[in-house]
Structure formats: structure tokens, C-alpha cells
Scaffold this motif. Structure first.
Motif, mmCIF file in Angstrom:
data_model
loop_
_atom_site.group_PDB
_atom_site.id
_atom_site.type_symbol
_atom_site.label_atom_id
_atom_site.label_comp_id
_atom_site.label_asym_id
_atom_site.label_seq_id
_atom_site.Cartn_x
_atom_site.Cartn_y
_atom_site.Cartn_z
ATOM 1 N N PRO A 110 -5.665 2.307 5.093
ATOM 2 C CA PRO A 110 -4.868 2.540 6.307
ATOM 3 C C PRO A 110 -4.152 1.292 6.810
ATOM 4 O O PRO A 110 -4.587 0.166 6.583
ATOM 5 N N SER A 111 -3.055 1.519 7.503
ATOM 6 C CA SER A 111 -2.392 0.525 8.340
ATOM 7 C C SER A 111 -1.757 1.306 9.475
ATOM 8 O O SER A 111 -1.668 2.520 9.436
ATOM 9 N N ASP A 141 -1.662 -4.187 18.965
ATOM 10 C CA ASP A 141 -2.379 -2.935 18.703
ATOM 11 C C ASP A 141 -1.927 -2.298 17.397
ATOM 12 O O ASP A 141 -1.557 -1.122 17.345
ATOM 13 N N PHE A 142 -1.948 -3.094 16.337
ATOM 14 C CA PHE A 142 -1.432 -2.630 15.044
ATOM 15 C C PHE A 142 -2.217 -3.300 13.923
ATOM 16 O O PHE A 142 -2.512 -4.498 14.000
ATOM 17 N N LEU A 143 -2.566 -2.527 12.898
ATOM 18 C CA LEU A 143 -3.205 -3.058 11.696
ATOM 19 C C LEU A 143 -2.111 -3.255 10.649
ATOM 20 O O LEU A 143 -1.531 -2.283 10.154
ATOM 21 N N PHE A 144 -1.817 -4.509 10.323
ATOM 22 C CA PHE A 144 -0.683 -4.860 9.467
ATOM 23 C C PHE A 144 -1.071 -4.887 7.999
ATOM 24 O O PHE A 144 -2.125 -5.431 7.631
ATOM 25 N N SER A 145 -0.202 -4.373 7.146
ATOM 26 C CA SER A 145 -0.270 -4.668 5.717
ATOM 27 C C SER A 145 0.558 -5.925 5.474
ATOM 28 O O SER A 145 1.336 -6.334 6.348
ATOM 29 N N PRO A 146 0.447 -6.565 4.307
ATOM 30 C CA PRO A 146 1.210 -7.800 4.079
ATOM 31 C C PRO A 146 2.711 -7.630 4.252
ATOM 32 O O PRO A 146 3.383 -8.526 4.774
ATOM 33 N N ASP A 147 3.274 -6.489 3.840
ATOM 34 C CA ASP A 147 4.727 -6.326 3.967
ATOM 35 C C ASP A 147 5.162 -5.930 5.371
ATOM 36 O O ASP A 147 6.355 -5.774 5.620
ATOM 37 N N GLN A 148 4.214 -5.779 6.297
ATOM 38 C CA GLN A 148 4.560 -5.516 7.698
ATOM 39 C C GLN A 148 4.434 -6.764 8.572
ATOM 40 O O GLN A 148 4.742 -6.720 9.759
ATOM 41 N N PRO A 181 8.053 -1.563 8.811
ATOM 42 C CA PRO A 181 8.279 -0.814 7.568
ATOM 43 C C PRO A 181 7.036 -0.077 7.100
ATOM 44 O O PRO A 181 5.918 -0.392 7.494
ATOM 45 N N GLU A 182 7.255 0.932 6.262
ATOM 46 C CA GLU A 182 6.142 1.593 5.598
ATOM 47 C C GLU A 182 5.512 0.621 4.603
ATOM 48 O O GLU A 182 6.148 -0.328 4.143
ATOM 49 N N THR A 183 4.263 0.879 4.259
ATOM 50 C CA THR A 183 3.587 -0.001 3.311
ATOM 51 C C THR A 183 3.352 0.730 1.988
ATOM 52 O O THR A 183 3.195 1.954 1.963
ATOM 53 N N SER A 188 -6.402 -2.319 -4.033
ATOM 54 C CA SER A 188 -7.001 -3.349 -3.173
ATOM 55 C C SER A 188 -5.881 -4.105 -2.483
ATOM 56 O O SER A 188 -4.812 -4.313 -3.055
ATOM 57 N N ASP A 189 -6.119 -4.506 -1.239
ATOM 58 C CA ASP A 189 -5.070 -5.144 -0.466
ATOM 59 C C ASP A 189 -5.705 -5.871 0.717
ATOM 60 O O ASP A 189 -6.925 -5.836 0.900
#
Length: 387
Positions: A110-111, A141-148, A181-183, A188-189
């Protein structure tokens, strides 16, 4: 966060030339007093360029200094990172922080937006185990992926400014998920919570800055107690918490730690998905080059088959190159994970990708780059993208 840069043809402006000059002078300084002199002038210039959103001038100077070699590049890179993540006012020091979590799952990691009660639980654990007693905290208030994550120094500075204001008022920052952006899903990440920590000028920001604190203790307690607060954000995921710290340092540490974690996750994934022991797996390790060594790719097969069923990319970071004993480190991680056979290939492979889907091609036991494909009956349950 990898600092390696490839030169671009950026026109040198007066600001770029001044950045280059001041960074060179700082790199040649012979005393702390002289350091302070050049740092003050370089700080003022970098802060002005960040405020003016002049990313081009910063990148042009960094590209020039990287190509020239020497310490000046590191001096400027450190200064740009510092100015983009730190804020000062008359009463407080504030630093942008990242809270990195390594995760893997057979499902989508999730992100996205984080509920207020979940954010409150994370906040409580950070105050209890990571932050200094008098520190204030503001979380996004956001869980970021690397590309976000912020994609430039100026973007980072703008987010730091917003979070600094939130921290000084002891509140959190609400972000619009539609603006991010979408992730891309990976097996694994890394996931990040971002925030800012504020403390009175000159006072400790983190627990390990206090007389009775240490980084190792902070990490131990954060993993033990913070894991319970993080778990609801990452359901159906195996996780490993890293030390929350200043933004760029935390991101670099996550880049570094994610490499062995991805290998261990790949082995665990194959054991779970194919119902087999790690000792039944073979790993083929090969170096991949463009103009220089860019990464190692690891192809996994069964020990009784040559078909590559999974692959992992191990990127080179910072100043790592052919002289770094990266291959031995990869082999050690694979051995510790229980892989039955490890094949080390030493000839140079070109950076090749699948023409149809863009996925990396991985080495098979014969030293040929091939597509990684799970057996058909298990492929549908796996994430689309495998690192």
C-alpha cells in the motif's frame, strides 16, 4: 539517495559560476573559521536559489563539479541537501525527516492517505522513542512510495517549509492524494512517512542527541514499539523498520538497506509461492554495464532447472564501482538466506530490457540474459513487477 550524476549540457549562469567558486573555496578551507566564512556565503546563495525555484542553476553547478572530481562536489551536494531540508527561525530549528519502512508482499504494497488515528499512533511512538523530549512533530498524512517523494531539491524545500509550519504548531499536514503520482507495484519496496521535527534553537531534536540516548537504543525501541503503529498501514506485508532521521540521510540509508532486503524477500517469496526450500534454489549473479558498472542482476532458478523464475536488481550507489567488493556482499546475503547454489559470473553484461514490457533481463546459468517467468500456475498471484 544515489548522488551519482551524469553530465548534462547546462548553460552556466552567474549564479552557477558563483556556486562553483564558493564550493571550491570551501573544499580548500584550512580551518573551522574559514569553513564558516565560505559556508555562510554558500548557504545564502543556495537558499535564494531554492526560494526562486532555480533548480537548473543548482544542477548545472553539481554536474560541473561532479565531472571535475575532488571534494567541491560533496561540499555543494551537502549544502544543497541541508538547505532544502532544514529551516531556522528566531526561536526554533526544524528539520525534514523521513520514516522509512522496508516491505515485501505477494500482494500490492500500500501507499496513499493515512487515517488520522493511525497517524496519531505513529506520532506517539516517534515521540516516545525517536525524538527529543522538547521536540515538536508535524507529519504528512500520506504513506509515500519512492516515486511519490519530492523529485527535486526545490520540491523538497517547499515540502519542508509546509511541514516546518505544521511542526511548530504541533499539528499534521493534510496532502491531496490527487496531486501525487500513482506508484508501480513491486514485490519488495520502501515506504516513507515524511514529517518535520522542531526544537528550541540549539536544543536536541532526536533522542540520541540527549545525554542518556543512543542511536542503537532508539532504533531498537522504535522497531519493537513503532512496528505496532506501522503495521496497520501495511497489511499483508512483511516489514523492517529503519531509523527515522533527516530526510536525505534516511532516504540514502533506505536505498542501501533495500538491496539485501530485496534479495531476502525474493528468496522468501519463492519459498512461499512455490512451496520449496531455499536450498532448492540457484542464484546467478552478474554485473551489468552502461558507461560504467550500473548494477548487478540476480536471476533465480531451481537447482534442477535452467529456467529463470525470478530476478532482483542490486543497483550501485554513491561511489561504488568495479573496485568495490559488491559481488562478495551479494553472495554473502544469498548464503545467509540459505540459497543452495550461487553462481558468480564475471563477464560484462549490457543493460538489456524486455522489448515488450520493459522488465530487466536476468542471467541464466549459461550466462544468457532472459526474462524472469514464474511457472504459469503461480504467475497470476505474483506482483506484475519483480525487482
Amino acid at each position: 539517495m544515489k548522488r551519482t550524476r551524469f553530465s548534462r549540457r547546462n548553460k552556466q549562469t552567474p549564479d552557477t559560476e558563483q556556486l562553483i567558486r564558493l564550493s571550491g573555496q570551501l573544499s580548500q578551507s584550512a580551518s573551522r573559521l574559514e569553513d564558516a566564512f565560505w559556508e555562510s556565503r554558500l548557504t545564502s546563495l543556495v537558499e535564494r536559489l531554492l526560494a526562486d525555484n532555480d533548480e537548473a542553476a543548482l544542477n548545472a553547478a553539481l554536474d560541473h563539479l561532479y565531472g571535475a572530481g575532488g571534494r567541491a562536489y560533496d561540499e555543494l551536494a551537502d549544502m544543497v541537501e541541508s538547505c532544502s531540508e532544514i529551516r531556522h527561525n528566531e526561536n526554533a530549528d526544524v528539520v525534514l525527516i523521513a520514516v522509512p519502512v522496508l516491505a515485501w508482499s505477494r500482494f500490492t504494497i500500500p501507499s496513499g492517505a493515512v487515517a488520522a488515528d493511525n497517524l496519531a499512533s505513529v506520532r506517539a511512538q516517534l515521540h516516545g522513542h525517536v525524538l527529543a523530549r522538547d521536540a515538536k512533530l508535524g507529519l504528512a498524512d500520506f504513506l509515500f512510495s519512492p516515486d511519490q517523494l519530492p523529485q527535486s531539491y526545490c520540491d523538497t524545500a517547499q515540502l519542508a517549509e509546509k511541514l516546518a509550519k505544521a511542526a511548530l504548531h504541533g499539528r499534521d499536514l493534510k496532502l491531496d492524494p490527487q496531486q501525487l503520482p500513482e506508484t508501480v507495484p513491486f514485490l519488495s519496496d520502501v515506504r516513507y512517512l515524511l514529517g518535520a521535527v522542531a526544537a528550541p534553537r540549539g536544543a536536541p531534536l532526536f533522542r540520541w542527541q540527549e545525554e542518556d540516548g543512543s542511536r542503537s537504543d532508539a532504533l531498537k525501541h522504535w522497531r519493537a514499539q513503532g512496528g505496532e503503529a506501522i503495521r496497520p498501514l501495511l497489511p499483508a506485508c512483511a516489514t523492517e523498520l529503519l531509523l527515522p532521521q533527516a530526510y536525505h540521510a534516511a532516504a540514502r540509508e533506505a536505498d542501501r538497506a533495500s538491496r539485501p532486503y530485496s534479495l531476502r524477500a525474493g528468496v522468501a517469496f519463492l519459498q512461499t509461492t512455490l512451496n520449496m526450500a531455499a536450498g532448492e534454489l540457484r542464484a546467478i549473479v552478474a554485473p551489468y554495464y552502461d558507461r560504467q558498472l550500473e548494477e548487478y542482476r540476480i536471476g533465480f532458478t531451481r537447482t534442477d532447472s535452467g529456467d529463470v523464475i525470478h530476478g532482483v536488481v542490486w543497483p550501485m550507489l554513491d561511489s561504488e564501482d568495479d573496485a568495490t567488493d559488491t559481488a562478495a556482499q551479494i553472495e554473502a546475503v544469498l548464503r545467509e538466506a540459505g540459497v543452495g547454489e550461487v553462481v558468480m559470473l564475471d563477464h560484462r553484461f549490457p543493460l538489456e530490457y524486455c522489448d515488450d514490457c520493459g522488465a530487466p533481463l536476468y542471467p541464466n546459468p549459461e550466462g544468457e540474459p532472459v526474462h524472469a517467468e514464474l511457472p504459469e500456475e503461480q504467475a497470476e498471484a505474483a506482483p506484475r513487477h519483480l525487482h
